[in-house]
Enzyme design. Structure first.
Site, mmCIF file in Angstrom:
data_model
loop_
_atom_site.group_PDB
_atom_site.id
_atom_site.type_symbol
_atom_site.label_atom_id
_atom_site.label_comp_id
_atom_site.label_asym_id
_atom_site.label_seq_id
_atom_site.Cartn_x
_atom_site.Cartn_y
_atom_site.Cartn_z
ATOM 1 N N LYS A 38 39.276 85.151 20.733
ATOM 2 C CA LYS A 38 40.170 85.372 19.579
ATOM 3 C C LYS A 38 40.018 86.806 19.055
ATOM 4 O O LYS A 38 39.043 87.490 19.402
ATOM 5 C CB LYS A 38 39.846 84.364 18.479
ATOM 6 N N TYR A 264 38.350 113.763 -0.139
ATOM 7 C CA TYR A 264 39.189 113.263 -1.231
ATOM 8 C C TYR A 264 38.375 112.980 -2.486
ATOM 9 O O TYR A 264 37.235 112.524 -2.412
ATOM 10 C CB TYR A 264 39.882 111.972 -0.822
HETATM 11 C C1 LIG Z 1 34.882 81.725 16.488
HETATM 12 C C2 LIG Z 1 34.493 80.369 16.872
HETATM 13 C C3 LIG Z 1 33.503 80.149 17.865
HETATM 14 C C4 LIG Z 1 32.675 81.265 18.458
HETATM 15 O O1 LIG Z 1 31.589 81.539 17.592
HETATM 16 P P1 LIG Z 1 30.495 82.650 17.953
HETATM 17 O O2 LIG Z 1 29.521 82.574 16.822
HETATM 18 O O3 LIG Z 1 31.214 83.954 17.980
HETATM 19 O O4 LIG Z 1 29.920 82.299 19.273
HETATM 20 C C5 LIG Z 1 33.303 78.851 18.292
HETATM 21 N N1 LIG Z 1 33.977 77.817 17.750
HETATM 22 C C6 LIG Z 1 34.892 77.988 16.757
HETATM 23 C C7 LIG Z 1 35.577 76.795 16.184
HETATM 24 C C8 LIG Z 1 35.158 79.264 16.272
HETATM 25 O O5 LIG Z 1 36.052 79.421 15.287
#
Ligand SMILES: *Cc1c(COP(=O)(O)O)cnc(C)c1O
Length: 369
Positions: A38, A264
């Site tokens: 993701k 800035y």
């Molecule tokens: C993002 C996510 C993961 C992965 O988690 P990590 O800590 O990055 O390994 C796994 N399961 C769900 C439901 C997630 O949202």
């Protein structure tokens, strides 16, 4: 790797392979590996990462939203793709691209069945998500009968997996809470399985779950941050290699006299002579304003140069008074030596936030393909 000539995010595919194999080495032989890609593969490049992991033997992929799954399909990913947080408006697209929804409430379950029926689907793979303590997304334990009654009304869907998510798998002070989550997941999933005529896969572990709770690996694990090189503990960070290195170059060097200001709002005023380097990377590239005023630092010729004054949209200025460097020299923001986790700690955040913030205008390049 050639020296950077502009701001780039270098992705080391050999490091990715190492991390994947390390996480896999923690699993029993038959446990499947779902790679979480993701948010552009945690800020790297979801399509390249998924394509490579597909060749290495990842069994499943997951993204948060439907459009992320569509991008993977367009890039040639043929393995199943779980969409963790689909919204009703995108369910038709989800089916059109053979993505698999996480169904987390009666509302989305009914909406999905309606659309799958309309699209004349049969045994469409769906994943039922239970809340066991994170209190974020998922059915409650006492929703099981309603789930079963919706699912048994139709043959459009088939429950491919039942899953849940750990709230504190990286925090061993919360071990008792986590063990309770695991127990509760066992009992909820058994209850649901007893009412279905078949046996779906079970999964519960993110990266820290993989590392800390082998008893919760079940049929599949969902690895995210570990693939990208972070293990959420000093011990595990040693076993993993950050895959992304954020680099840039020195655009210009300035000599600042005592009493002058830099940037800035004149946020930095010098007490003595200094030299600054202006770098073509700013908050629009992922260096948040909280890293200004010396919190964040870059590495030039192996030496640390702290950020001076405010972070601008497209630039930062760093203090190079004591560094022997010139315009055009390479600058490392974070990577395998100074890691994103160390960087993130300077402002009390975590590697996840920093690496997923590298904006899409930063060019991605791949090494060790
Ligand atoms: C993002 C996510 C993961 C992965 O988690 P990590 O800590 O990055 O390994 C796994 N399961 C769900 C439901 C997630 O949202």
């Amino acid at each position: 790797m050639p020296k950077a000539q502009e701001t780039v995010l270098e992705i080391d595919l050999k490091a990715l392979k190492h991390n994947f194999e390390y996480l896999k080495s923690k699993l029993r032989k038959n446990t499947k590996f779902l790679a979480v890609v993701k948010a552009f593969g945690y800020g790297s490049d979801a399509c390249e990462i998924a394509s490579y992991l597909q060749t290495l033997g990842a069994d499943y992929f997951a993204v948060a939203y439907v459009n992320e799954g569509v991008a993977l399909r367009k890039a040639g990913i043929t393995k199943p793709i779980l969409v963790l947080h689909p919204q009703a408006v995108n369910l038709k697209t989800l089916i059109a691209y053979s993505l698999e929804p996480s169904l987390y409430s009666i509302k989305i379950l009914k909406e999905f069945i309606n659309i799958a029926t309309l699209k004349k689907q049969c045994d469409y793979p769906v994943h039922i998500k239970f809340n066991t303590g994170l209190n974020r997304l998922g059915f409650w334990e006492n929703d099981v009968d309603d789930i079963v009654s919706e699912i048994n009304k139709t043959d459009t869907v088939r429950v491919t997996s039942i899953f849940s998510h750990l709230a504190a798998s990286e925090d061993l002070n919360e071990k008792e809470f986590t063990l309770n989550q695991i127990t509760s997941f066992r009992s909820i999933s058994k209850n649901l399985m007893d009412k279905l005529a078949y046996k779906p896969m079970l999964h519960m572990c993110n990266t820290s779950g993989i590392l800390n709770y082998p008893e919760a690996h079940f049929d599949m694990v969902r690895g995210g941050i570990g693939l990208y090189g972070f293990g959420n503990s000093d011990k595990e960070n040693k076993n993993l290699i950050p895959i992304a290195t954020l680099k840039t170059i020195i655009s210009q060097i300035h000599k600042i006299e005592k009493g002058e200001s830099v940037g800035y709002n004149r946020a930095f005023k010098s007490n003595s002579f200094l030299k600054t380097a202006t770098l073509p990377i700013g908050h629009a590239d992922g260096i948040g304003r909280q890293y200004g005023h010396g919190k964040g630092f870059v590495t030039i010729k192996g030496q640390r140069a702290p950020i001076v004054g405010n972070v601008c949209m497209d630039m930062i200025m760093v203090d190079i008074t004591n560094i022997d460097c010139k315009e055009g020299d390479e600058v490392v923001i974070f990577g395998q030596d100074t890691t994103a986790e160390q960087w993130a700690k300077t402002t009390n955040t975590i590697s996840y936030e920093l690496i997923t913030s590298v904006s899409q205008r930063v060019k991605r390049i791949f090494s060790n393909k």
